[in-house]
Design an enzyme around this catalytic site. Structure first.
Site, PDB file in Angstrom:
ATOM      1  CG  HIS A 187      26.672   9.483  21.245  1.00  0.00           C
ATOM      2  ND1 HIS A 187      25.835   9.824  22.038  1.00  0.00           N
ATOM      3  CD2 HIS A 187      27.508  10.261  20.899  1.00  0.00           C
ATOM      4  CE1 HIS A 187      25.913  11.200  22.141  1.00  0.00           C
ATOM      5  NE2 HIS A 187      27.027  11.581  21.356  1.00  0.00           N
ATOM      6  CB  THR A 188      26.820   2.580  24.050  1.00  0.00           C
ATOM      7  OG1 THR A 188      25.567   2.738  24.340  1.00  0.00           O
ATOM      8  CG2 THR A 188      27.606   2.994  25.217  1.00  0.00           C
ATOM      9  CB  CYS A 189      23.908   3.601  19.580  1.00  0.00           C
ATOM     10  SG  CYS A 189      22.613   2.835  20.475  1.00  0.00           S
ATOM     11  CE1 TYR A 190      24.591   5.517  14.887  1.00  0.00           C
ATOM     12  CE2 TYR A 190      24.059   6.804  17.087  1.00  0.00           C
ATOM     13  CZ  TYR A 190      23.779   6.201  15.780  1.00  0.00           C
ATOM     14  OH  TYR A 190      22.171   6.465  15.506  1.00  0.00           O
ATOM     15  CG  ASN A 191      31.234   0.771  18.869  1.00  0.00           C
ATOM     16  OD1 ASN A 191      30.426   0.650  19.778  1.00  0.00           O
ATOM     17  ND2 ASN A 191      31.270   0.174  17.804  1.00  0.00           N
TER      18      ASN A 191
END
Length: 290
Positions: free
Chosen positions: A256-260
């Site tokens: 989940h790249t938005c939340y690393n």
């Protein structure tokens, strides 16, 4: 809106003397997005020269900035400054430059009556200074002005406006750093879903990652966070999470790249984890995965 230099791999504002209000509004939007990235501590994968950040901070640009953007041109101007031969006959040019835009060639005087002023040894420093200013300032005054308007809509009252930061620090705020200290990242990583730093898979993961090449580390970072660069202050400042995604499986790691957040299954062996992880990070863009 922007021109790409193949040699430096950097973008710069396209020269266009006939900009309409719609295009200027797009430049304001681009500046606004850059400002929002600073405000929200989001790293952007953009490639502008240092000159952009110097201009945002009202720092004067120079020949070295032009050389970063266009290495061949910058080197040519440096050679002009040290040329020992007859400049007039060798270069045969005046204080006038041509610039192509949208299929048309426009001619500009670098100073009043530039077409009548012959470049010579005595005035070559002035020529280089004016040419540099033209390329990095004058020729893109309108689009950059709109770009700054958008940027300052978000950053008007920030520390950036107060000039606390240097241009290179603003660049790091927006683009991150290429210095990837994965030892620091390991120390600051948080675990979720049942994983701890002592879990076998987690130990395997860091053993694998520390053996990665620099390019593979960049791919992993991009896969997990959406950027292959570290935030200002280094990877220890990245809020990185590794979460459990079920038991042993042939599924690939996901993120989940938005939340690393990186999600790992409880793979049955270190070799399987390495194969699944390399497959994911090597096929994270486009449609390369079958």
């Amino acid at each position: 809106m922007f021109t790409f230099n193949e040699e430096s791999r950097l973008y710069w504002f396209s020269a266009n003397p006939t900009l309409d209000e719609h295009t200027l509004q797009e430049y304001r939007l681009a500046g606004l997005l850059l400002g929002l990235a600073v405000y929200n501590s989001v790293i952007l994968d953009i490639h502008f020269p240092r000159a952009l950040y110097k201009k945002l901070m009202n720092v004067e640009v120079n020949l070295q900035d032009l050389k970063q953007l266009d290495p061949s041109l910058g080197k040519g101007l440096e050679q002009l400054l040290v040329f020992d031969g007859p400049v007039e006959s060798e270069y045969e040019r005046t204080f006038q430059v041509d610039m192509e835009s949208c299929g048309h060639v426009y001619t500009y005087d670098l100073k009043p009556n530039g077409s009548k002023i012959i470049l010579c040894k005595e005035n070559r420093q002035e020529f280089v200074n004016l040419y540099t200013k033209f390329l990095l300032d004058t020729s893109m005054e309108q689009p950059f002005g709109a770009f700054v308007q958008g940027f300052r809509l978000v950053c008007q009252d920030s520390a950036i406006k107060a000039s606390i930061f240097r241009p290179e620090e603003i660049e790091q705020l927006i683009c991150g750093s290429s210095d990837l200290d994965f030892e620091a990242l390991e120390r600051s990583t948080v675990y979720d879903g049942g994983w701890t730093k002592d879990s076998a898979i987690i130990k395997y993961f860091w053993e694998i990652v520390h053996e990665f090449s620099y390019e593979e580390k960049k791919k992993l970072l991009f896969f997990a966070t959406g950027s292959d660069r570290a935030p200002i202050g280094g990877l220890s400042k990245l809020q990185f999470v590794i979460a459990k995604n079920g038991g042993d499986s042939d599924r690939l790691p996901t993120s989940h790249t938005c939340y690393n957040v990186l999600l790992l299954c409880e793979y049955s062996s270190k070799e399987k984890l390495q194969e699944r992880l390399l497959t994911s990070i090597s096929n994270a863009e486009g449609f390369g995965m079958i």
